[in-house]
Scaffold this motif. Structure first.
Motif, PDB file in Angstrom:
ATOM      1  N   ASP A 289       0.883  -1.285   0.009  1.00  0.00           N
ATOM      2  CA  ASP A 289      -0.092   0.029   0.205  1.00  0.00           C
ATOM      3  C   ASP A 289       1.011   1.290   0.043  1.00  0.00           C
ATOM      4  O   ASP A 289       2.211   0.873  -0.092  1.00  0.00           O
ATOM      5  CB  ASP A 289      -0.918  -0.107   1.210  1.00  0.00           C
ATOM      6  CG  ASP A 289      -0.441   0.198   2.502  1.00  0.00           C
ATOM      7  OD1 ASP A 289       0.753   0.534   2.517  1.00  0.00           O
ATOM      8  OD2 ASP A 289      -0.944  -0.203   3.567  1.00  0.00           O
ATOM      9  N   ASP A 290       0.256   2.418  -0.065  1.00  0.00           N
ATOM     10  CA  ASP A 290       0.989   3.826  -0.151  1.00  0.00           C
ATOM     11  C   ASP A 290       1.880   3.897   1.149  1.00  0.00           C
ATOM     12  O   ASP A 290       2.772   4.653   0.995  1.00  0.00           O
ATOM     13  CB  ASP A 290      -0.087   4.902  -0.130  1.00  0.00           C
ATOM     14  CG  ASP A 290      -0.634   4.982  -1.531  1.00  0.00           C
ATOM     15  OD1 ASP A 290      -0.445   4.258  -2.386  1.00  0.00           O
ATOM     16  OD2 ASP A 290      -1.797   5.508  -1.463  1.00  0.00           O
ATOM     17  N   ASP A 291       1.594   3.277   2.247  1.00  0.00           N
ATOM     18  CA  ASP A 291       2.568   3.416   3.295  1.00  0.00           C
ATOM     19  C   ASP A 291       3.683   2.432   3.503  1.00  0.00           C
ATOM     20  O   ASP A 291       4.452   2.181   4.229  1.00  0.00           O
ATOM     21  CB  ASP A 291       1.686   3.301   4.559  1.00  0.00           C
ATOM     22  CG  ASP A 291       0.883   4.175   4.913  1.00  0.00           C
ATOM     23  OD1 ASP A 291       1.068   5.369   4.648  1.00  0.00           O
ATOM     24  OD2 ASP A 291      -0.410   4.102   5.083  1.00  0.00           O
TER      25      ASP A 291
END
Length: 438
Positions: A289-291
Motif C-alpha cells: 500500500d501507499d505506506d
C-alpha cells in the motif's frame, strides 16, 4: 540426547485412540484444548488427533509464567488443559474413533501484539474440500512423502516446526524429535537417523556452524533433500554457509507469521536476487500500500480472525481486487513478482526466532515501583540475532525490574540488559524512538 522417532502407522493408531480419549473426556467439536507439554511425538499425535476430529488444540510454551498462561487459559476457556505427559498418556486408551483425512482446523497459536496482550489466531473449522486444499498446499509446496524423515529441532509449540512435523506424518513419513536443541546432539542425530527434511531458525544454523568451527566436527548433510529456515532475519554469512553446507538445491527460506504464510524462496532464487524472500506461495497475491505495508490475499481456507477481538481482526484485513488480504504490519516491496522485506512489524524484536513485542514486556515492567517510563527494544546479537534490552526513567531498582520479568515473562521476553536514563527519546508526535535506543 537421542531423538524420539515416530512413524506414520504408529502415529495414526495413536491419533485414533487419543481422539477417542478426548471424546470420552467430554471434549466436543469446536472445543479448545490447551496443550502445555514438552515437544514430543505424543504431543504431535495429540495435535493431529484434535484437529482431525474438529477439536482446537492451543499449544503453549511450557516456560510461560503462571500469569502468562492463566491469561491465555482464561481467554480461550478450554474444555481441557493438558500440562504434563501423564495427562496425554491418560487419553491414550484402547478405544478408537475414525478421523477426518485432513485437519479440520489449524492449532490456535497465540501471538503477542503491540497492545501487549497475546491474541489467539483462529482459523475456524474447515469443511472437507477446504481442509484437503490446506493440507495439499503444504504437501505440494514442500514435497512431503512417505519416504520423509523430518528432524524436529525447534520447539513444537511454534507453528512452523509443528506444521512440518504434522505434514510429514499426514504424508506417511516419520518424525524424529530432539527434546531440545544442542549442536552436538543435532550432528549425532543426523548421523543416526539420516533425516530428509528439517525446519530451523537462523540461530540454530549459527550455533551449528559455531560448534563445527570450535570442535572440528562436520555434520553429514547428504541425507537431506530439504532444509527450510524462517522465523528471523538470516545474516548473509550464515545463509551462504547453509547453502554451501547443505547445497543450493536443498535450502529454502520462507516468510510468514503465526497468522499466515506469504512466500517461499529457494537458494537459487536468492542468489539470483540477493535479499529477496521469494515469490508468493500458491493461491496468494502480495501487494504494497501507499505506506509500504505488505498485504497478502489468501484462499478462503487460509483466512483467520484474532480470537474474540473484532477490532484487531478488522485492522488486519482489507478488501483488494484479489480478495480479502491481511497484514502483520511489515514493510516491504514487490519487484518483478519477488517480495523484499524492508522492516519487520513495528517495534518487533526477534530473539532466537521468538517474537518479542516491547509493549508486552513494558506492561509488566511499568508496574515496578519507581518506574516513571520504560522502553523495551532490540540490539544486534551474534548468537540470537537480537537481544531484548530495556531502559527506564525513574528511581526504580534494576533488581526489582529483573525480578518482575522473571515472575511474569517467559525467558525469551526478559530483557538481558537494563539502563537508567534521564528521558526517553521521542518523535515530534510523542512516540518513543526505539531505533535511537538501539
Amino acid at each position: 540426547m537421542e531423538p524420539q522417532i515416530h512413524d506414520a502407522a504408529t502415529s495414526e493408531a495413536r491419533q485414533r485412540r487419543l481422539a477417542a480419549g478426548l471424546r470420552s473426556a467430554g471434549v466436543g467439536t469446536g472445543d479448545r484444548v490447551v496443550v502445555a507439554v514438552p515437544g514430543s511425538p505424543l504431543m504431535v499425535d495429540l495435535v493431529l488427533a484434535a484437529c482431525r476430529s474438529g477439536v482446537v488444540p492451543v499449544p503453549l510454551d511450557t516456560r510461560l509464567t503462571s500469569s502468562e498462561r492463566e491469561a491465555i487459559v482464561s481467554d480461550v476457556r478450554p474444555a481441557l488443559v493438558l500440562d504434563d505427559d501423564a495427562g496425554l498418556t491418560a487419553l491414550d486408551g484402547t478405544a478408537e474413533v475414525d478421523l477426518d483425512p485432513w485437519p479440520r482446523c489449524r492449532p490456535m497459536h497465540f501471538t503477542s501484539g503491540t497492545t501487549g496482550r497475546p491474541k489467539g489466531v483462529w482459523s475456524g473449522l474447515l469443511d472437507g474440500p477446504a481442509a484437503a486444499a490446506a493440507g495439499l498446499e503444504e504437501r505440494d509446496l514442500w514435497g512431503f512423502s512417505d519416504q520423509d524423515v523430518n528432524l524436529v529441532v525447534s520447539p513444537l509449540h511454534h507453528s512452523a516446526p509443528l506444521r512440518f512435523a504434522t505434514g510429514t506424518l499426514l504424508a506417511g513419513g516419520s518424525v524424529a524429535v530432539l527434546p531440545r536443541f544442542e549442536p552436538g546432539a543435532m550432528v549425532a542425530a543426523v548421523s543416526a537417523v539420516r533425516p530428509t527434511t528439517m525446519f530451523c531458525v537462523p540461530a540454530h544454523l549459527q550455533r551449528l556452524f559455531a560448534h563445527e568451527d570450535a570442535t572440528g566436527t562436520r555434520l553429514d548433510p547428504s541425507s537431506f533433500r530439504l532444509v527450510a529456515h524462517a522465523g528471523a532475519p538470516c545474516p548473509d554469512a550464515i545463509r551462504r554457509r547453509a547453502h554451501e553446507t547443505f547445497g543450493r538445491q536443498t535450502v529454502w527460506e520462507f516468510y510468514g507469521s503465526t497468522e499466515g504464510q506469504f512466500t517461499a524462496c529457494s537458494a537459487a532464487e536468492w542468489h539470483a536476487r540477493p535479499g529477496t524472500l521469494g515469490r508468493p506461495r500458491p493461491g496468494r497475491t502480495i501487494t504494497v500500500d501507499d505506506d509500504g505495508l505488505l498485504w497478502c490475499a489468501v484462499p478462503p481456507w487460509a483466512r483467520f480472525t484474532y480470537w474474540e477481538d473484532r477490532e484487531k481482526t478488522a485492522a488486519a484485513w482489507r478488501d483488494t481486487p484479489d480478495g480479502p488480504a491481511f497484514t502483520v504490519g511489515d514493510l516491504g516491496r514487490v519487484e518483478d513478482g519477488y517480495v523484499y522485506l524492508d522492516a519487520r512489524r513495528t517495534d518487533l524484536v526477534i530473539s532466537g526466532g521468538v517474537n518479542v513485542y516491547p509493549a508486552e514486556v513494558e506492561a509488566v515492567l511499568e508496574t515496578v515501583p519507581g518506574v516513571v517510563e520504560i522502553a523495551v527494544f532490540g540490539r544486534p546479537d551474534d548468537r540470537w540475532g537480537q537481544r531484548v534490552c530495556a531502559v527506564w526513567v525513574g528511581d526504580a531498582d534494576e533488581q526489582q525490574l529483573r525480578q518482575a520479568a522473571e515472575e511474569h515473562l517467559a525467558p525469551a521476553k526478559r530483557p538481558k540488559e537494563y539502563g537508567q536514563v534521564p528521558a526517553l527519546p521521542r518523535t515530534a508526535t510523542g512516540k518513543v524512538r526505539r531505533t535511537d535506543l538501539a
